[in-house]
Design a protein around this motif. Sequence first.
Motif, mmCIF file in Angstrom:
data_model
loop_
_atom_site.group_PDB
_atom_site.id
_atom_site.type_symbol
_atom_site.label_atom_id
_atom_site.label_comp_id
_atom_site.label_asym_id
_atom_site.label_seq_id
_atom_site.Cartn_x
_atom_site.Cartn_y
_atom_site.Cartn_z
ATOM 1 N N ARG A 724 0.818 -1.218 0.000
ATOM 2 C CA ARG A 724 0.000 0.000 0.000
ATOM 3 C C ARG A 724 0.854 1.272 0.000
ATOM 4 O O ARG A 724 0.474 2.281 -0.593
ATOM 5 N N HIS A 725 2.013 1.217 0.651
ATOM 6 C CA HIS A 725 2.829 2.426 0.827
ATOM 7 C C HIS A 725 3.889 2.606 -0.259
ATOM 8 O O HIS A 725 4.535 3.652 -0.296
ATOM 9 N N ARG A 726 4.072 1.622 -1.115
ATOM 10 C CA ARG A 726 5.112 1.753 -2.131
ATOM 11 C C ARG A 726 4.601 2.589 -3.295
ATOM 12 O O ARG A 726 3.405 2.839 -3.428
ATOM 13 N N THR A 727 5.510 3.002 -4.149
ATOM 14 C CA THR A 727 5.140 3.736 -5.362
ATOM 15 C C THR A 727 5.059 2.744 -6.518
ATOM 16 O O THR A 727 6.077 2.123 -6.890
ATOM 17 N N PRO A 728 3.883 2.531 -7.115
ATOM 18 C CA PRO A 728 3.771 1.569 -8.217
ATOM 19 C C PRO A 728 4.667 1.957 -9.384
ATOM 20 O O PRO A 728 4.822 3.138 -9.695
ATOM 21 N N ARG A 729 5.235 0.941 -10.040
ATOM 22 C CA ARG A 729 6.172 1.207 -11.129
ATOM 23 C C ARG A 729 5.722 0.632 -12.470
ATOM 24 O O ARG A 729 6.278 0.970 -13.501
ATOM 25 N N GLY A 730 4.779 -0.273 -12.477
ATOM 26 C CA GLY A 730 4.370 -0.905 -13.732
ATOM 27 C C GLY A 730 3.527 0.027 -14.587
ATOM 28 O O GLY A 730 2.667 0.751 -14.085
ATOM 29 N N ASP A 731 3.787 0.023 -15.901
ATOM 30 C CA ASP A 731 3.014 0.885 -16.797
ATOM 31 C C ASP A 731 1.762 0.197 -17.321
ATOM 32 O O ASP A 731 0.957 0.796 -18.023
#
Length: 997
Positions: A724-731
């Motif tokens: 929940r706290h991470r920054t998503p990286r997948g496009d």
Amino acid sequence: MTKVDPASPVRLAGSAPVDAAGLARTLRRRVRGGVRFDPGTRAMYATDASNYRQVPIGVVVPRTLDDVIATVATCREFGAPVLSRGGGTSLAGECCNVAVVMDFSKHLTAVESFDPDRRRATVQPGLVLDELNKQTGPYHRLIFGPKPSTHDHCTIGGMIGNNSCGSTAQWSGTTAANVCRLEVLTYDGERMWVGPVTDEEYAAILRVGGRRAEIHRRVRELRDRYADRIRAFPRLPRRISGYNLPALLPENGFDLAQALAGTESTCVTVLRAQLRLVPEPAERVLVLMAFPDIATAGDAVPTVNRYRPVALEGLDDKLVRYEGEEHMRPEALRLLPEGGAWLMADFGADTAGEATATIHDMLAELGHDEARIFDDPEHREQMWGVREAGLGATARTPGGGPDTWPGWEDSAVPPDRLGDYLRDFRELLHRYDYDVASLYGHFGDGCLHTSIPFDLVTADGVRAFRSFVDDAADLVGQYGGSYSGEHGDGQARGRLLTRMYGPEVVRAFEEFKAIFDPDNRMNPGKVVHANPIDGQLRLGADYAPAEPATYFRYADDDGSFARAALRCAGVGLCRHHEPGDGVMCPSYQVTRDEQHSTRGRARLLFEMLRGETIDGWHEPAVADALDLCLACKGCKRDCPMHVDMATYKAEFLAHRYHGRIRPVPHYSLGWLPVAARVAACAPGLTNAATHAPVLGALVKRLGGIDPARDVPRFARAGFKRWFRHRTPRGDGARGTVLLWPDTFTTYLAPGIAASAVGALEQLGFRVELPRQQVCCGLTWISTGQLGVARRVLRRTVEVLAPRLRQGVPVVGLEPSCTAVLRSDAADLLGPGQDVQRLKRQTRTFAELLVTDHDVGLPPLTSAGGDRPHAISQAHCHHHAVLGYDADQELLRRAGLDNERLASGCCGLAGDFGMTREHRDVSLAVGEQVLLPAVRAADDTTLVLADGFSCRTQIQEARTGRQPVHTAEVVNAALRGVRVGTLPERQISVRPEVRRGR
């Protein structure tokens, strides 16, 4: 049905009752091995692989030959019949009787001597054929030649009893032809070696006198009286029906050992056997020839035989179709040339070139251009696997077709008349509306195998069965054949012998038996003085098993638990003594007890539902047998009948403990998903409590956990919070996937989930988690808490339904949980559309990347730039339900030289290995292959295991290694990691599961 009291006297036809209780007490005083007169053991041994069922008086598992002698002597005192048993796969009923059954297969398994110069070996009767050949084969390729399809679990004693043949008997001869001498024991206590006897030796035996002299004299007199009739026996490669009296003729050396081979424990007990070994051809080449139909294939047999193949097998299109529909050996089936039937001819020579040249000469004479030639062992073994799966593949026709049964599965005719016999036999099948029966067999010797859809549960069906057998016997008689070509007569064909040989020869058989067994105590009712062919049927017109309401659907068994329990055909493939060829029955591999095989457990469930020998869900015998089932599901794939004992065990436990207090581990381990959520609120405190010296021991004791096991540590940083706290990286270029948050990965190994997220996002996937709490219910299923599991799964499907309807794949990381979503969920919840979507859309990590998206990966490299080596432990459910091919390919793409260990089950198996009473079996299973292989791996070899249980077993067994998950390997490859010594330390990213990462 009336419940049988094991303490009651056992009444035998035509004789006084046997005091079973007194017999058991006396045997326990005299015998070192197991003496088992309990209802459960008697139920397990009540049948073999035939249509017949006779509950034995009791079972003895002798530890030594002295035990055998003591058992027979004690049975003689009490007037009890005796029966020797090996692998228990007999198809004619010769391995079940109202007798004391002696099971030689557990302890009497030694090769007592081996002389490679004389090509001789002396063995005990419980020795498995493949085990013998493993010991003798390295010496100039010396082997015992006959090779039945059950070669990896049939015993030498059983082969002698049936005069077994198998595919290679065309080259080596039958078992009888390869027996030099036998040490035998008569019912009246005479112990002696028998074999060929010259006139001088015969005179010397008579001079000594005694029972041995009497036997030899009377046998010789019998031979002389019937010599002309014996010489008129049908001359066939496979004349197995009746006794082998031609071995007694002077021109055949008056060989009593060969005459006793094939007597099916009706004359003597075999204690030891001296066997003739033969050198196996240095090279073997297999040719597959296609024909329009099976009879045309039979027409070609005489021509092929002139080129002297080692083996010549035939199989029809029905067998191939059934195996294809059952998804059995798909790679091998693709090797078959187009046709309606096939001949498989195996040729041996000093070189592959010589064998191939012989094949080309044969094909030229046949004018046959639809052939494929294989000179590599891999393809040869694949095709032999197709042939050896015949019985299992045809016992239950796929697609809702009828069950098929033995009963006329083994006839043999002169090979040069085989084609015409096949045409007439097909017509006979058609006349009785038995057309679904497939035809295959040892065509080079004129031997035909088939399983026939007899109706054995109605009076009319049983009458039709009996009528068909009579007509089939008449047909074989017209061709000058034998009713049995290798499986023996037993009860299935004993009463037909008068039709084949005439009453005079049958009297000779009866006299021969009486010389050794005048009181008819040796396996009575088989071969001679045989019970009716339609008597003592395992099913029969009065078969009416209980049909309890169940939690699982058993859709492939018409919704019937009784039909599911009837799946086992008795083939005995679950009785592998070593891992390496599948996963099935790890507990049998270490205990060698019938009750811990899939077959033994299935027999008990069958008897429980029958309600005669044992009765009801609270039966201790069934509970004890299922207790050591690791629920590995290996049988679901490896058993040719796809018996799913893990499911049956869960069903049994659900009924057994309905409304009752359960064992403590069912609560502490069965409710692990709830406990893990609670522990996640204060993981540090939980870990401190469970690992403190005094408090931790108390926790284990209260939870029913083995004190020698470590309670798994809960992760200090939970995966869901990190996600929940991470920054998503997948496009999202490759679409969205729903990552399944299983309990083990989420709360105990969150670094694996983090690696999966990292890898998937780098590869262009958008990763989501379910918006609400979900669970597959695995731990409740494995402990039989199926009502809870069903509720949990139903809620899970409701939560996932919106994304499932959008076609979003669900990606599982823990194989056992993924397998529930792929298989068990539908079996518990039924055929709802969302349940089916979940089943279809559940993917393993490897399937998503390899099968669905065909991704490429930058390869891992070692610190020195080489391709890293890995060993991998495939989880049992990965093997049984999910498949491992995509994983192998993904690891290859990740740059690994991966060796999948032939280790079978790790032994921990979820809650199984966490309890004290299972510890010894759990570790013994792991120590067969897996744990020694991990310890032997050098420090540069990567150790892979996707299953939490597998990783735990490896770590707790003091191997010094920390196995990693496939997702961690892929993530490391994408991060450009170079691995060195103890490479899992470079690959694991478990420290990354921290807030904000």
